[in-house]
Scaffold this motif. Structure first.
Motif: not given
Length: 141
Positions: A17-23, A53-56, A90-94
């Protein structure tokens, strides 16, 4: 802030799930011993922990699956947004639509609906594995 902890029963589903969020998976470990017992205030702690870890690179989510003692539920299953306690991250997504579609393939459920706040954001809440909620926010313009 260093990280947010989410206790789960299905660790692999939560990682997906979190990998799909870009983590990104930062690491995995088995935690046990008297130091762990003392830190969390439980006896006989044995748990798998995973850091995402978050992408940033500035934030992390810790996923923990307790082997002993077993995880317990402290609130109603699928608690609503007005239940006391931490309700979501909350996550910011593009691309909200793309992320949402990918999360749904991992068993996520939309809590309400995708909504737009003025001309600023598109937002939604998604219930992930084991019932935790994440928010998705796409900035417009």
């Amino acid at each position: 802030m260093d990280n947010v902890l989410i206790v789960v029963n299905d660790l692999e589903a939560a990682i997906a799930f979190f990998t799909e969020l870009g983590m990104e998976l930062e690491g995995k470990a088995l935690v046990e011993g008297s130091w762990a017992d003392r830190v969390v205030g439980l006896d006989g702690v044995r748990a798998d922990i995973v850091m995402m870890r978050t992408p940033d690179g500035h934030g992390r989510v810790e996923l923990t699956r307790f082997h002993t003692p077993s995880a317990i539920s402290s609130e109603p299953q699928n608690a609503s947004a007005n239940t006391l306690g931490i309700r979501r991250i909350m996550f910011t997504v593009e691309d909200l639509d793309d992320i949402l579609a990918r999360l749904l393939t991992h068993g996520a459920e939309l809590v309400g609906e995708v909504a737009q706040y003025e001309d600023s954001y598109r937002l939604c809440f998604v219930r992930g594995p084991d019932g935790f909620i994440v928010g998705l926010s796409e900035q417009l313009g």
